[in-house]
Design a protein around this motif. Structure first.
Motif, PDB file in Angstrom:
ATOM      1  N   ARG A 293       0.835  -1.208   0.000  1.00  0.00           N
ATOM      2  CA  ARG A 293       0.000   0.000   0.000  1.00  0.00           C
ATOM      3  C   ARG A 293       0.863   1.249   0.000  1.00  0.00           C
ATOM      4  O   ARG A 293       0.628   2.189  -0.756  1.00  0.00           O
ATOM      5  N   ARG A 294       1.867   1.283   0.886  1.00  0.00           N
ATOM      6  CA  ARG A 294       2.729   2.460   1.003  1.00  0.00           C
ATOM      7  C   ARG A 294       3.522   2.690  -0.293  1.00  0.00           C
ATOM      8  O   ARG A 294       3.751   3.819  -0.689  1.00  0.00           O
ATOM      9  N   ALA A 295       3.928   1.604  -0.938  1.00  0.00           N
ATOM     10  CA  ALA A 295       4.719   1.718  -2.176  1.00  0.00           C
ATOM     11  C   ALA A 295       3.846   1.998  -3.401  1.00  0.00           C
ATOM     12  O   ALA A 295       4.353   2.403  -4.442  1.00  0.00           O
ATOM     13  N   GLY A 296       2.535   1.752  -3.263  1.00  0.00           N
ATOM     14  CA  GLY A 296       1.635   1.946  -4.398  1.00  0.00           C
ATOM     15  C   GLY A 296       1.730   0.834  -5.431  1.00  0.00           C
ATOM     16  O   GLY A 296       1.542   1.052  -6.624  1.00  0.00           O
ATOM     17  N   VAL A 297       2.031  -0.378  -4.942  1.00  0.00           N
ATOM     18  CA  VAL A 297       2.116  -1.541  -5.830  1.00  0.00           C
ATOM     19  C   VAL A 297       1.273  -2.667  -5.237  1.00  0.00           C
ATOM     20  O   VAL A 297       0.789  -2.563  -4.118  1.00  0.00           O
ATOM     21  N   GLY A 298       1.147  -3.755  -5.962  1.00  0.00           N
ATOM     22  CA  GLY A 298       0.414  -4.903  -5.463  1.00  0.00           C
ATOM     23  C   GLY A 298       1.283  -5.764  -4.551  1.00  0.00           C
ATOM     24  O   GLY A 298       2.519  -5.741  -4.645  1.00  0.00           O
ATOM     25  N   ALA A 299       0.649  -6.533  -3.691  1.00  0.00           N
ATOM     26  CA  ALA A 299       1.380  -7.420  -2.786  1.00  0.00           C
ATOM     27  C   ALA A 299       2.210  -8.439  -3.571  1.00  0.00           C
ATOM     28  O   ALA A 299       3.308  -8.818  -3.157  1.00  0.00           O
ATOM     29  N   GLY A 300       1.698  -8.860  -4.721  1.00  0.00           N
ATOM     30  CA  GLY A 300       2.441  -9.805  -5.562  1.00  0.00           C
ATOM     31  C   GLY A 300       3.766  -9.219  -6.040  1.00  0.00           C
ATOM     32  O   GLY A 300       4.765  -9.934  -6.155  1.00  0.00           O
ATOM     33  N   THR A 301       3.778  -7.923  -6.298  1.00  0.00           N
ATOM     34  CA  THR A 301       5.011  -7.255  -6.723  1.00  0.00           C
ATOM     35  C   THR A 301       6.056  -7.305  -5.626  1.00  0.00           C
ATOM     36  O   THR A 301       7.241  -7.521  -5.873  1.00  0.00           O
ATOM     37  N   VAL A 302       5.609  -7.113  -4.375  1.00  0.00           N
ATOM     38  CA  VAL A 302       6.527  -7.159  -3.230  1.00  0.00           C
ATOM     39  C   VAL A 302       7.153  -8.545  -3.130  1.00  0.00           C
ATOM     40  O   VAL A 302       8.373  -8.687  -2.989  1.00  0.00           O
ATOM     41  N   VAL A 303       6.323  -9.565  -3.222  1.00  0.00           N
ATOM     42  CA  VAL A 303       6.801 -10.940  -3.087  1.00  0.00           C
ATOM     43  C   VAL A 303       7.717 -11.312  -4.258  1.00  0.00           C
ATOM     44  O   VAL A 303       8.763 -11.928  -4.065  1.00  0.00           O
ATOM     45  N   ARG A 304       7.334 -10.912  -5.474  1.00  0.00           N
ATOM     46  CA  ARG A 304       8.178 -11.219  -6.640  1.00  0.00           C
ATOM     47  C   ARG A 304       9.547 -10.546  -6.524  1.00  0.00           C
ATOM     48  O   ARG A 304      10.557 -11.109  -6.919  1.00  0.00           O
ATOM     49  N   SER A 305       9.573  -9.350  -5.989  1.00  0.00           N
ATOM     50  CA  SER A 305      10.833  -8.600  -5.912  1.00  0.00           C
ATOM     51  C   SER A 305      11.790  -9.153  -4.874  1.00  0.00           C
ATOM     52  O   SER A 305      12.999  -9.123  -5.063  1.00  0.00           O
ATOM     53  N   PHE A 306      11.242  -9.662  -3.749  1.00  0.00           N
ATOM     54  CA  PHE A 306      12.118 -10.027  -2.628  1.00  0.00           C
ATOM     55  C   PHE A 306      11.921 -11.445  -2.099  1.00  0.00           C
ATOM     56  O   PHE A 306      12.728 -11.909  -1.305  1.00  0.00           O
ATOM     57  N   GLY A 307      10.868 -12.108  -2.489  1.00  0.00           N
ATOM     58  CA  GLY A 307      10.650 -13.476  -2.034  1.00  0.00           C
ATOM     59  C   GLY A 307       9.781 -13.567  -0.802  1.00  0.00           C
ATOM     60  O   GLY A 307       8.781 -14.249  -0.789  1.00  0.00           O
ATOM     61  N   ASN A 308      10.162 -12.846   0.269  1.00  0.00           N
ATOM     62  CA  ASN A 308       9.340 -12.817   1.477  1.00  0.00           C
ATOM     63  C   ASN A 308       9.638 -11.553   2.280  1.00  0.00           C
ATOM     64  O   ASN A 308      10.573 -10.815   1.963  1.00  0.00           O
ATOM     65  N   LYS A 309       8.845 -11.322   3.299  1.00  0.00           N
ATOM     66  CA  LYS A 309       8.968 -10.093   4.078  1.00  0.00           C
ATOM     67  C   LYS A 309      10.314  -9.994   4.786  1.00  0.00           C
ATOM     68  O   LYS A 309      10.920  -8.929   4.855  1.00  0.00           O
ATOM     69  N   GLU A 310      10.809 -11.105   5.297  1.00  0.00           N
ATOM     70  CA  GLU A 310      12.081 -11.090   6.022  1.00  0.00           C
ATOM     71  C   GLU A 310      13.230 -10.687   5.095  1.00  0.00           C
ATOM     72  O   GLU A 310      14.095  -9.890   5.470  1.00  0.00           O
ATOM     73  N   ALA A 311      13.244 -11.211   3.881  1.00  0.00           N
ATOM     74  CA  ALA A 311      14.281 -10.842   2.907  1.00  0.00           C
ATOM     75  C   ALA A 311      14.179  -9.375   2.531  1.00  0.00           C
ATOM     76  O   ALA A 311      15.198  -8.690   2.352  1.00  0.00           O
ATOM     77  N   LEU A 312      12.965  -8.867   2.442  1.00  0.00           N
ATOM     78  CA  LEU A 312      12.744  -7.455   2.135  1.00  0.00           C
ATOM     79  C   LEU A 312      13.256  -6.569   3.262  1.00  0.00           C
ATOM     80  O   LEU A 312      13.957  -5.581   3.026  1.00  0.00           O
ATOM     81  N   ILE A 313      12.932  -6.918   4.498  1.00  0.00           N
ATOM     82  CA  ILE A 313      13.406  -6.143   5.651  1.00  0.00           C
ATOM     83  C   ILE A 313      14.927  -6.165   5.701  1.00  0.00           C
ATOM     84  O   ILE A 313      15.577  -5.144   5.945  1.00  0.00           O
ATOM     85  N   ASP A 314      15.507  -7.320   5.431  1.00  0.00           N
ATOM     86  CA  ASP A 314      16.965  -7.446   5.419  1.00  0.00           C
ATOM     87  C   ASP A 314      17.568  -6.503   4.379  1.00  0.00           C
ATOM     88  O   ASP A 314      18.530  -5.768   4.664  1.00  0.00           O
ATOM     89  N   ALA A 315      17.015  -6.503   3.180  1.00  0.00           N
ATOM     90  CA  ALA A 315      17.538  -5.634   2.116  1.00  0.00           C
ATOM     91  C   ALA A 315      17.376  -4.160   2.469  1.00  0.00           C
ATOM     92  O   ALA A 315      18.276  -3.346   2.238  1.00  0.00           O
ATOM     93  N   ALA A 316      16.228  -3.802   3.067  1.00  0.00           N
ATOM     94  CA  ALA A 316      15.963  -2.400   3.417  1.00  0.00           C
ATOM     95  C   ALA A 316      16.921  -1.900   4.494  1.00  0.00           C
ATOM     96  O   ALA A 316      17.489  -0.811   4.383  1.00  0.00           O
ATOM     97  N   VAL A 317      17.119  -2.700   5.535  1.00  0.00           N
ATOM     98  CA  VAL A 317      17.984  -2.261   6.640  1.00  0.00           C
ATOM     99  C   VAL A 317      19.444  -2.234   6.189  1.00  0.00           C
ATOM    100  O   VAL A 317      20.184  -1.298   6.506  1.00  0.00           O
ATOM    101  N   ALA A 318      19.859  -3.226   5.425  1.00  0.00           N
ATOM    102  CA  ALA A 318      21.231  -3.233   4.903  1.00  0.00           C
ATOM    103  C   ALA A 318      21.472  -2.009   4.024  1.00  0.00           C
ATOM    104  O   ALA A 318      22.536  -1.386   4.082  1.00  0.00           O
ATOM    105  N   ASP A 319      20.476  -1.638   3.241  1.00  0.00           N
ATOM    106  CA  ASP A 319      20.565  -0.453   2.394  1.00  0.00           C
ATOM    107  C   ASP A 319      20.676   0.815   3.234  1.00  0.00           C
ATOM    108  O   ASP A 319      21.438   1.729   2.910  1.00  0.00           O
ATOM    109  N   LEU A 320      19.927   0.876   4.323  1.00  0.00           N
ATOM    110  CA  LEU A 320      20.009   2.026   5.232  1.00  0.00           C
ATOM    111  C   LEU A 320      21.391   2.150   5.875  1.00  0.00           C
ATOM    112  O   LEU A 320      21.904   3.251   6.075  1.00  0.00           O
ATOM    113  N   LEU A 321      21.983   1.019   6.211  1.00  0.00           N
ATOM    114  CA  LEU A 321      23.277   1.017   6.889  1.00  0.00           C
ATOM    115  C   LEU A 321      24.449   1.338   5.964  1.00  0.00           C
ATOM    116  O   LEU A 321      25.498   1.789   6.431  1.00  0.00           O
TER     117      LEU A 321
END
Length: 196
Positions: free
Chosen positions: A51-79
């Motif tokens: 919702r926040r990204a303005g995309v479908g949930a399927g797009t999130v899953v296709r891009s990262f596989g699962n929520k944990e992998a997405l959080i990992d990528a986001a925090v690593a990117d922040l660091l």
């Protein structure tokens, strides 16, 4: 070159925008995740991220596989910028200015993202773990250099100094206003100076 196996131009043109869209959507998802992780009392779900990204949930899953992998990528990117800042500080002429500037940036980062730390407990985050290790190495190298230059006292073990600085900067980041953080940092640096 003309021939029976030549790819038609329209098909090639159709593939390019999809790839660009995938890259753009991936970035939108990463930014949305970073924002949600920093917001107190917000539940971070795939649906909320989508919702926040303005995309479908399927797009999130296709891009990262699962929520944990997405959080990992986001925090690593922040660091990443903070890790780079620590590494570049090692080449500064003054070891005192280098460590003080780095600690200031760590405090600013922790002030902006301290809520996030509580959300990461019990998650398997290999990229984030690697970034934290790189950040710790940069901090340790800055401390070692400052100790060698006589800027930081050597009567306290280097490992203890590293833990002390980490705990103090975390406490400052959580409790101090930006106006007070420089004063806290001055007191910390004064306390670490060798005794005359």
């Amino acid at each position: 070159m003309e021939g029976p196996f030549q790819m038609s131009t329209p098909a090639a043109n159709r593939a390019t925008p999809r790839r660009a869209d995938a890259v753009r959507n991936r970035q939108l998802v990463l930014e949305a995740t970073k924002t949600l992780l920093a917001e107190p009392a917000t539940t971070v779900t795939v649906e909320a991220i989508a919702r926040r990204a303005g995309v479908g949930a399927g797009t999130v899953v296709r891009s990262f596989g699962n929520k944990e992998a997405l959080i990992d990528a986001a925090v690593a990117d922040l660091l990443e910028p903070l890790v780079q800042r620590g590494r570049s500080a090692l080449s500064e002429a003054s070891s005192e200015a280098a460590i003080r500037g780095f600690l200031h940036d760590v405090i600013v980062f922790q002030s902006a993202h301290h809520v996030m730390g509580e959300r990461l407990e019990d998650l398997d985050l290999p990229a984030t773990t690697a970034q934290r290790a790189a950040l710790a190495r940069a901090g340790h190298d800055l401390i070692t250099r400052a100790r060698d230059d006589g800027v930081i006292r050597t009567d306290i073990d280097a490992t203890v100094v590293t833990v002390l600085i980490g705990e103090v900067t975390y406490a400052i980041a959580r409790s101090a206003s930006s106006a007070l953080s420089e004063s806290y940092l001055t007191v910390l640096m004064d306390g670490l100076r060798p005794r005359r």
